[in-house]
Each structure stands twice: as C-alpha cells, then as structure tokens.
Design a protein around this motif. Structure first.
Motif, PDB file in Angstrom:
ATOM      1  N   THR A   1       0.807  -1.218   0.000  1.00 32.61           N
ATOM      2  CA  THR A   1       0.000   0.000   0.000  1.00 32.61           C
ATOM      3  C   THR A   1       0.839   1.265   0.000  1.00 32.61           C
ATOM      4  OG1 THR A   1      -0.141  -0.158   2.413  1.00 32.61           O
ATOM      5  CG2 THR A   1      -1.946  -1.111   1.140  1.00 32.61           C
ATOM      6  N   HIS A   2       2.126   1.151   0.345  1.00 36.92           N
ATOM      7  CA  HIS A   2       2.961   2.352   0.337  1.00 36.92           C
ATOM      8  C   HIS A   2       3.214   2.874  -1.072  1.00 36.92           C
ATOM      9  CE1 HIS A   2       5.825  -0.918  -0.391  1.00 36.92           C
ATOM     10  NE2 HIS A   2       6.607  -0.010  -0.950  1.00 36.92           N
ATOM     11  N   LEU A   3       2.909   2.030  -2.082  1.00 36.64           N
ATOM     12  CA  LEU A   3       3.105   2.461  -3.464  1.00 36.64           C
ATOM     13  C   LEU A   3       1.913   3.245  -3.997  1.00 36.64           C
ATOM     14  CD1 LEU A   3       4.619  -0.830  -4.964  1.00 36.64           C
ATOM     15  CD2 LEU A   3       5.850   1.217  -4.188  1.00 36.64           C
ATOM     16  N   ILE A   4       0.851   3.287  -3.220  1.00 34.32           N
ATOM     17  CA  ILE A   4      -0.383   3.903  -3.693  1.00 34.32           C
ATOM     18  C   ILE A   4      -0.436   5.352  -3.243  1.00 34.32           C
ATOM     19  CG2 ILE A   4      -2.889   3.741  -3.706  1.00 34.32           C
ATOM     20  CD1 ILE A   4      -2.466   0.790  -2.780  1.00 34.32           C
ATOM     21  N   SER A   5      -0.550   6.267  -4.193  1.00 36.22           N
ATOM     22  CA  SER A   5      -0.546   7.684  -3.863  1.00 36.22           C
ATOM     23  C   SER A   5      -1.940   8.296  -3.922  1.00 36.22           C
ATOM     24  CB  SER A   5       0.376   8.443  -4.833  1.00 36.22           C
ATOM     25  OG  SER A   5      -0.063   8.261  -6.165  1.00 36.22           O
ATOM     26  N   GLU A   6      -2.903   7.561  -4.459  1.00 38.95           N
ATOM     27  CA  GLU A   6      -4.238   8.127  -4.621  1.00 38.95           C
ATOM     28  C   GLU A   6      -5.093   7.902  -3.375  1.00 38.95           C
ATOM     29  OE1 GLU A   6      -5.909   7.073  -8.525  1.00 38.95           O
ATOM     30  OE2 GLU A   6      -3.937   6.264  -8.981  1.00 38.95           O
ATOM     31  N   THR A   7      -6.189   8.640  -3.302  1.00 41.00           N
ATOM     32  CA  THR A   7      -7.095   8.526  -2.159  1.00 41.00           C
ATOM     33  C   THR A   7      -7.927   7.257  -2.279  1.00 41.00           C
ATOM     34  OG1 THR A   7      -7.218  10.915  -2.014  1.00 41.00           O
ATOM     35  CG2 THR A   7      -8.950   9.663  -0.906  1.00 41.00           C
ATOM     36  N   TYR A   8      -8.011   6.505  -1.199  1.00 40.60           N
ATOM     37  CA  TYR A   8      -8.845   5.319  -1.171  1.00 40.60           C
ATOM     38  C   TYR A   8      -9.143   4.980   0.275  1.00 40.60           C
ATOM     39  CZ  TYR A   8      -4.672   2.745   0.230  1.00 40.60           C
ATOM     40  OH  TYR A   8      -3.569   2.308   0.894  1.00 40.60           O
ATOM     41  N   GLN A   9     -10.110   4.090   0.485  1.00 42.80           N
ATOM     42  CA  GLN A   9     -10.461   3.686   1.844  1.00 42.80           C
ATOM     43  C   GLN A   9      -9.638   2.466   2.218  1.00 42.80           C
ATOM     44  OE1 GLN A   9     -14.680   3.177   2.101  1.00 42.80           O
ATOM     45  NE2 GLN A   9     -15.089   5.374   2.101  1.00 42.80           N
ATOM     46  N   LYS A  10      -8.748   2.649   3.164  1.00 41.15           N
ATOM     47  CA  LYS A  10      -7.833   1.574   3.548  1.00 41.15           C
ATOM     48  C   LYS A  10      -8.597   0.398   4.128  1.00 41.15           C
ATOM     49  CE  LYS A  10      -3.848   4.575   4.396  1.00 41.15           C
ATOM     50  NZ  LYS A  10      -2.842   5.033   5.374  1.00 41.15           N
ATOM     51  N   GLY A  11      -8.137  -0.793   3.749  1.00 40.86           N
ATOM     52  CA  GLY A  11      -8.728  -2.013   4.300  1.00 40.86           C
ATOM     53  C   GLY A  11     -10.022  -2.433   3.648  1.00 40.86           C
ATOM     54  N   ILE A  12     -10.463  -1.721   2.630  1.00 38.76           N
ATOM     55  CA  ILE A  12     -11.717  -2.072   1.957  1.00 38.76           C
ATOM     56  C   ILE A  12     -11.406  -2.429   0.508  1.00 38.76           C
ATOM     57  CG2 ILE A  12     -13.990  -1.261   1.242  1.00 38.76           C
ATOM     58  CD1 ILE A  12     -13.997   0.571   3.628  1.00 38.76           C
ATOM     59  N   PHE A  13     -11.958  -3.548   0.047  1.00 40.53           N
ATOM     60  CA  PHE A  13     -11.674  -4.049  -1.292  1.00 40.53           C
ATOM     61  C   PHE A  13     -12.974  -4.412  -1.994  1.00 40.53           C
ATOM     62  CE2 PHE A  13      -8.098  -4.734   1.413  1.00 40.53           C
ATOM     63  CZ  PHE A  13      -6.994  -4.443   0.631  1.00 40.53           C
ATOM     64  N   HIS A  14     -13.044  -4.097  -3.259  1.00 38.99           N
ATOM     65  CA  HIS A  14     -14.234  -4.458  -4.028  1.00 38.99           C
ATOM     66  C   HIS A  14     -14.298  -5.971  -4.236  1.00 38.99           C
ATOM     67  CE1 HIS A  14     -15.543  -0.465  -4.897  1.00 38.99           C
ATOM     68  NE2 HIS A  14     -14.495  -0.143  -5.641  1.00 38.99           N
ATOM     69  N   LEU A  15     -15.489  -6.518  -4.123  1.00 40.52           N
ATOM     70  CA  LEU A  15     -15.762  -7.925  -4.436  1.00 40.52           C
ATOM     71  C   LEU A  15     -16.909  -7.974  -5.444  1.00 40.52           C
ATOM     72  CD1 LEU A  15     -15.548  -9.534  -0.887  1.00 40.52           C
ATOM     73  CD2 LEU A  15     -13.846  -9.681  -2.707  1.00 40.52           C
ATOM     74  N   GLY A  16     -17.173  -9.167  -5.928  1.00 33.93           N
ATOM     75  CA  GLY A  16     -18.166  -9.324  -6.987  1.00 33.93           C
ATOM     76  C   GLY A  16     -19.586  -9.494  -6.500  1.00 33.93           C
ATOM     77  N   PHE A  17     -19.989  -8.755  -5.485  1.00 31.93           N
ATOM     78  CA  PHE A  17     -21.371  -8.748  -5.002  1.00 31.93           C
ATOM     79  C   PHE A  17     -21.947  -7.354  -5.264  1.00 31.93           C
ATOM     80  CE2 PHE A  17     -18.949 -11.666  -2.374  1.00 31.93           C
ATOM     81  CZ  PHE A  17     -19.729 -12.811  -2.377  1.00 31.93           C
ATOM     82  N   HIS A  18     -23.224  -7.279  -5.631  1.00 34.58           N
ATOM     83  CA  HIS A  18     -23.820  -5.961  -5.852  1.00 34.58           C
ATOM     84  C   HIS A  18     -25.338  -6.022  -5.733  1.00 34.58           C
ATOM     85  CE1 HIS A  18     -25.587  -6.638  -9.884  1.00 34.58           C
ATOM     86  NE2 HIS A  18     -24.637  -7.543  -9.982  1.00 34.58           N
ATOM     87  N   ASN A  19     -25.912  -4.851  -5.516  1.00 33.55           N
ATOM     88  CA  ASN A  19     -27.366  -4.659  -5.500  1.00 33.55           C
ATOM     89  C   ASN A  19     -27.675  -3.412  -6.322  1.00 33.55           C
ATOM     90  OD1 ASN A  19     -30.091  -4.805  -4.899  1.00 33.55           O
ATOM     91  ND2 ASN A  19     -29.872  -3.735  -2.933  1.00 33.55           N
ATOM     92  N   ARG A  20     -27.094  -3.350  -7.515  1.00 31.65           N
ATOM     93  CA  ARG A  20     -27.166  -2.132  -8.318  1.00 31.65           C
ATOM     94  C   ARG A  20     -28.563  -1.860  -8.855  1.00 31.65           C
ATOM     95  NH1 ARG A  20     -23.498  -2.481 -13.012  1.00 31.65           N
ATOM     96  NH2 ARG A  20     -23.608  -4.728 -12.786  1.00 31.65           N
ATOM     97  N   HIS A  21     -29.388  -2.883  -8.941  1.00 34.85           N
ATOM     98  CA  HIS A  21     -30.717  -2.699  -9.517  1.00 34.85           C
ATOM     99  C   HIS A  21     -31.803  -2.686  -8.451  1.00 34.85           C
ATOM    100  CE1 HIS A  21     -28.409  -3.456 -13.062  1.00 34.85           C
ATOM    101  NE2 HIS A  21     -28.172  -4.707 -12.717  1.00 34.85           N
ATOM    102  N   ASN A  22     -31.365  -2.679  -7.174  1.00 32.39           N
ATOM    103  CA  ASN A  22     -32.303  -2.661  -6.046  1.00 32.39           C
ATOM    104  C   ASN A  22     -33.294  -3.817  -6.106  1.00 32.39           C
ATOM    105  OD1 ASN A  22     -31.230  -0.216  -4.955  1.00 32.39           O
ATOM    106  ND2 ASN A  22     -32.338   0.929  -6.552  1.00 32.39           N
TER     107      ASN A  22
END
Length: 701
Positions: free
Chosen positions: A673-694
């Motif tokens: 993570t020390h290589l990452i210079s952009e803003t992001y939420q530490k410790g949180i990762f996207h996974l393949g679950f979603h409720n995009r269509h409610n």
C-alpha cells in the motif's frame, strides 16, 4: 459504496476461466450500468446502410432507445464522448413499408421510445426512410438513408448466454450463442438478412457453421428457439444446397440430405428461378430458394466440437471437422468443391483460419494429390498460393517464399502469361504440373492448416497441438519472421485512443523496427482485405517539436523511417503523430485525426502463467481454493473495477468458502500500500457482489 477502492480480481477454476467468465465485449465500447449494455460512438460519418453493417461487423447493432431513460443515458454518453456531434442515425426505418417505422430487429416504433420533431416525419421528396436523433433536444427526424451521419452501436450485456455443467461451472462457446442442452450445441440467430454465401461466411467467421437440423427433434428445438428470439422470423437459410450438382442436396460438411432432417413443402424443391439453397419455414417445411435472396439464418456450434482433440496417444487430432489431417505432413487439408476466383479462394481459406495451399516439396505434392483423388475424382485442377501479382514474372507464395524455395514443376511452355493476364498458378491434378492462369478464372482449391499453428483450445483448456502452440491472445496473429503478435484494429481512433487500446490489451502501438518488419506488417494488413490505407505508428514528436521518437523512447533514427516527399512538414503547426502508408512511407498528421492502427506484442514479452493457464503473470494460484487471483492496487470505483476485470477476461472475486475468504484477506494484508498515492479507503476491497438494480444482492456471475 462510491469511493475509490482497491479491488481483487478472480479467475475461476481453469476450465471456467478459459471459456465461461464474463468478458469485456470490446475495448472500444463503453458499459453503461443502468442500461446493462455496451455502447460505442462512431465518429466517422456513414450512410444508414453502412452504419448498420459496421455495427454488425462489430457483433453489435445500430442503436435505438428502448425507453426515455435509455435515450437520456445515451445522449449524456454522447455529449461526454463527442460534444460536437449534432445528430446520429437510429435503427428505426420504414424501408419495408412506407410510413411503418420499425427497428432493425422488427419492433414497431410504438413499442420503443419515439419523440418526433414538429412536422416529422415528413418524407421530404419521398426519399426519407431512416430516422436520426437530434442530440440537442432528443427528438426524431426522418432523413435520406444515403446521407452520411454519425451513429452509435449497442451490445446488450444480456445477449450472452450461460449454462452449467454437472459440477456447477459455466460452459460457453461465445457469449452471443445460446446453449440448447437437448441438442448439446450452441446456436445464434442472426437478425440481419444476408445471402446464403454471406450467411455461410459469417458463421465461419464465428468459428461455427450454418445450421441444418440433424433430425426432427433438433428442427423443433431450433424453431422454438427462433420463435423465442424473434417471433417475426418466417424462415431461415439452412446449410443444405445443391450448388455442386443440380438436384443433389447436401450439407456444407458433405452429408446427403437423406441423412438429415428433410421435410420439403408441397411441390418442393422446384428450382423455380435458379434455386440452389434451402430455407426452413416456421411450419418445419423446407423450400429451395435463390441463394442470392437475403434471409435470416442460424449458426451452430456443437459442444463436442470444442474438445475433440487431445494430447493423449491414439486419440483423434482435429483442427476443424471438415479438415483432414495428413500425419506425414503434420498438417490439415480441405478440398473446396465450389469453384472460386484466386482472390475468393485465398479469402475463403483465411476465413477458415487456414491458408491457400502450395506444396513445400514433392512429397507433399504427392500426398495432397492422393488426398484430392480420394476425396473426389472430378476435379481437373486447383489453385495454388503461388502468384506474381506484385512483380510480373517473380512468383512467390502468399507468405512471401520465392517459388524456387518450394515445389515447382511447370508444364512445358509454362508460365506463358497468355494475353498478359496470367498471374496465378494452378496445379494440374493429372500430372502434378503447374500452369499460370488468369486469377479471375474460377477453380477448385485446397486450404491448409499447419498443426503447430492451431490455436489454443479454450473449451478444453489445453493447447491443440500438444504444447507446440504459440499464443498471446486469440485475437492476435503471430508472424514468425518477426517473433511477435499483431492485431489490426478496424475502428478508426485518435492516436491517443489507439495507444490506450493497445495498452489495455497488454500490447503497444506498433512501429517497425526495420524495413523487413514494415513489409511483413504491411503484407499482414493487406491480407486482411480490410479497407485500410494507412495506420498510426507509435512515433511522435509530442515532447519536443521535430524530435520524433517511439512510445518506448527510441529515436526515429534507430528504427525504420522512410518519410514521404516533403514530410514531415508539421502542417498548420499541428502534426505531431506519424502514419504509415501502403507504400511504406511515413507522413506526419494531427494526432486527433481518426486512423486505423496495429497493436504489437513481442513473443519475448509474453509471460505464460502455467498455473493459471493464461498470459497475465500478475495472477496468483491458490492451492487452497484451486483459483487464481490478482490484487489491483490502482484505486477505482466498483464499476471501473468490474470493467477492468472484464478486460482481463476475468471477474471480480466472489467468496465461496472460508478458505477463500482467508486467502483474499491475507492477499490484501500483504499489498504494497505504500506504493499507492491516490485517495482510497484503507482495508476495503471491491468484491463481486452488488445490489445495483435494487432487486436484492447478487454476484457478478
């Protein structure tokens, strides 16, 4: 969660990764999540007919808005992509019946979004049959179909079909094909009408074949499938034809009609008006029809055609079911019993991922002559790859070998270039001697596929040739002389877009290292038969005016450079990018001009991940789960993360077990993570679950 996050990509178990994971449709298309579809704005104006054809060539269709929401979303997309476009063609037209507008796929205008401008449609001069969408106000206008307009192509996400095998893993041939379990085959209904010859060609391009029913059960299943796809389809072309011998109908793969489903309508076949091709009607009856009449059609791919080749001793070796393997020559061959010009023969072989035959030596000449005689006794001669089209009297093969390097035995007095028009070579089967002939004369011909050039069997997740295959991506072509893979991109783009697309494909925008590579790639482009006259090169002087260099920093003096007369001239002070013309010369142009381009991947740069059976070495195999994973450390939102996975032919990770959860957690903890210079939420990762269509939580699978 809208914030930018790190994300993890998952490759499911190898067999599923190779054939069944969600894939990006095309890198030049943009996914609009609300519409569950991919869209592309074409910045080259075309007639309505050309626009329709271009979308079909890209395996998409000319856009029309289903509803007001889609109209708004696509208008917003166009505004962000190309704010200067005033209007676009839509799929809607009244070409069939004047005043009755419908979409290309047969929907009446009343069933889709339609808002006419005041006084429209007015059919001005009686010549306005196609619909344009005015981008400023979202209203429709009718226009002349031959007027050139910008346009949008669309590919719905749900046009892909999935099914499961006995262990729950997805089985797929192509995302636009549907699997019918009873028939153990994949099928696709093509809605654009084409001639029988065009339909046959399109199916071959998709590595499938024009459909014919093996039996009554398959006929019923496919007719039901067609009805579910589009109930307005009244008939489709079948593979059956009597083109070789009048009255003797057979399938493309040579089966007599008596061996397959054949239920002719009353009084059929009657050969009324030169009718050599068969169509299947909704009622299950066959009719003969003129092959040049346009019809819809179905392509078919049997499930077992994907895994009929093995490395195991004693098992069959197959390239295509209609090709025959000659072990002594380590190659596959097919005799074409339809006569064609030399150019058509060359193209047909290319469509079948093979090449027009020429004998390397006397032994191959004898073996192939014997093979032809065992196949048919009626052929007097065949075209060979050899020709002197480039330099009169200097014969060479399609792949550039001089005739002196291959088998060559001329008939007495040949070549004689009769009337100055004989540039192609035929092989006389009776004596094995050569004759030169007019390339436009129709002849029989043989296509050949070398065993080592057979591509990776993605259905079986193995090389077809026992490890001899060289592969990067299936849409790239390997040129052995250059030890590199190349891909011609037909859609025109700016230099910046071309550079980006090549990078997305893990390749780079092409530049020729030397004159030999320039010639090889120009020949490769020429052999595609695409209407390409120039391509962008990697070379540019964007950093320092007048100092041209490649993307990877090489000065132009270190690579091939052959400027056209008076070039570079930096016309209007705006020409910073380089194009290569058919004649091998360079010109500087404005980088925002739209051009074709070629992407290149050197063989030495390809790293094959044997554990994950893919070329992306960034993936890690987990012994605990049997899956492969990659942690991406560029923060993205969920939609962009999802799209990035698709570009790599993978999908966002879905946790199926505690062991998988623990593996992903440890992978994330170890991230640099020390290589990452952009803003992001530490410790949180996207996974393949979603409720995009409610509609409830689901996975990307």
């Amino acid at each position: 969660m809208d914030s930018n996050n790190l994300f993890i990509l998952l490759v499911l178990y190898i067999s599923e990764f190779s054939g069944g994971q969600p894939i990006v449709f095309r890198p030049d298309y943009t996914y609009i999540a609300q519409q569950q579809s991919f869209y592309k704005v074409h910045l080259s104006r075309m007639s309505w007919f050309e626009a329709k054809r271009m979308c079909v060539l890209e395996d998409a269709s000319l856009f029309y808005p289903q509803n007001e929401e889609e109209a708004k979303d696509v208008l917003s997309f166009i505004t962000h992509t190309a704010p200067t476009i005033p209007s676009i063609y839509l799929s809607l037209n009244d070409l069939d019946t004047k005043g009755m507008y419908q979409t290309i796929d047969g929907k009446p205008i009343s069933d889709v979004y339609h808002k006419w401008s005041p006084g429209e449609p007015n059919n001005n001069n009686g010549e306005e049959d196609c619909v344009v969408l005015i981008l400023e106000n979202g209203l429709f206008n009718d226009g002349n179909c031959n007027t050139t307009e910008y346009f949008v192509c669309k590919k719905p996400l749900d046009s892909r079909s999935n099914m499961s095998n006995s262990v729950g893993q997805e089985i797929i041939f192509r995302p636009d094909y549907t699997y019918i379990a009873q028939q153990q085959s994949f099928y696709k209904v093509h809605l654009p009408e084409m001639t029988w010859f065009e339909a046959k060609r399109i199916c071959a391009l998709e590595d499938a074949s024009l459909f014919y029913p093996q039996n009554e059960e398959e006929a019923k299943d496919v007719l039901l499938f067609i009805k579910d796809t589009d109930p307005m389809i009244s008939s489709i072309y079948l593979s059956l034809n009597d083109l070789d011998k009048k009255g003797v109908f057979k399938t493309i793969d040579g089966k007599p009609i008596s061996d397959v489903y054949n239920k002719w309508g009353p009084g059929e076949p009657n050969n009324l008006g030169d009718e050599d091709c068969a169509v299947l009607h909704q009622n299950g009856e066959l009719n003969d029809l003129n092959c040049n009449i346009k019809q819809r059609f179905v392509c078919k791919k049997p499930l077992d055609s994907g895994c009929n080749m093995s490395n195991s001793p004693g098992q069959e070796i197959v390239f295509r079911p209609d090709y025959t393997y000659i072990a002594q020559q380590q190659s596959f061959y097919k005799v074409h019993l339809s006569e064609m010009s030399w150019f058509e023969a060359k193209r047909m072989c290319a469509l079948e991922e093979a090449s027009l035959f020429y004998p390397e030596n006397e032994k191959e000449a004898k073996d192939v002559l014997s093979f032809i005689q065992n196949t048919t006794q009626t052929i007097p001669s065949i075209y060979l790859s050899l020709n002197d089209l480039e330099i009169k009297g200097v014969y060479q093969t399609i792949d550039g070998k001089p005739i002196s390097d291959v088998y060559n035995k001329w008939s007495p007095g040949e070549p004689n270039n009769n009337k100055g028009e004989e540039d192609c070579v035929v092989l006389i089967l009776e004596n094995g001697l050569f004759n030169d002939g007019n390339c436009n004369t129709t002849e029989y011909f043989v296509c050949k596929k070398l065993l080592y050039s057979v591509r990776r069997n993605s259905r079986c997740n193995m090389p077809n040739s026992g490890g001899q295959e060289i592969v990067f991506r299936p849409d790239y072509t390997y040129i052995a002389q250059q030890q590199s893979f190349y891909k011609v991109h037909l859609p025109e783009m700016t230099w910046f877009e071309a550079k980006r697309i090549c990078a997305l494909e893990d390749a780079s925008l092409f530049y020729p290292q030397n004159e030999e590579e320039a010639k090889d790639v120009l020949l490769f482009i020429k052999n595609t038969k695409l209407p390409i006259h120039s391509i962008y090169l990697s070379l540019n002087d964007l950093d320092i005016e007048g100092v041209f260099k490649t993307i990877d920093g090489k000065p132009i003096s270190d690579v091939y450079n052959k400027w056209g007369p008076g070039e570079p001239n930096n016309n209007k002070g705006e020409e910073d990018c380089v194009v290569l013309f058919e004649n091998g010369q360079f010109n500087d142009v404005n980088c925002n001009n739209m051009k074709h381009f070629v992407c290149k991947k050197p063989l030495e740069a390809v790293t094959w991940n044997s554990r994950c059976n893919m070329s992306n070495s960034g993936y890690i195999f987990s012994e605990e789960t049997g899956n492969c994973y990659k942690l991406h450390t560029k923060p993205l939102n969920w939609i962009d993360a999802y799209a990035t996975c698709l570009l790599e032919r993978t999908t966002l990770a879905v946790i199926d077990s505690p062991s998988e959860r623990d593996f992903l957690a440890n992978l994330a903890i170890r991230a640099a993570t020390h290589l990452i210079s952009e803003t992001y939420q530490k410790g949180i990762f996207h996974l393949g679950f979603h409720n995009r269509h409610n509609t409830g939580w689901t996975t990307v699978r």
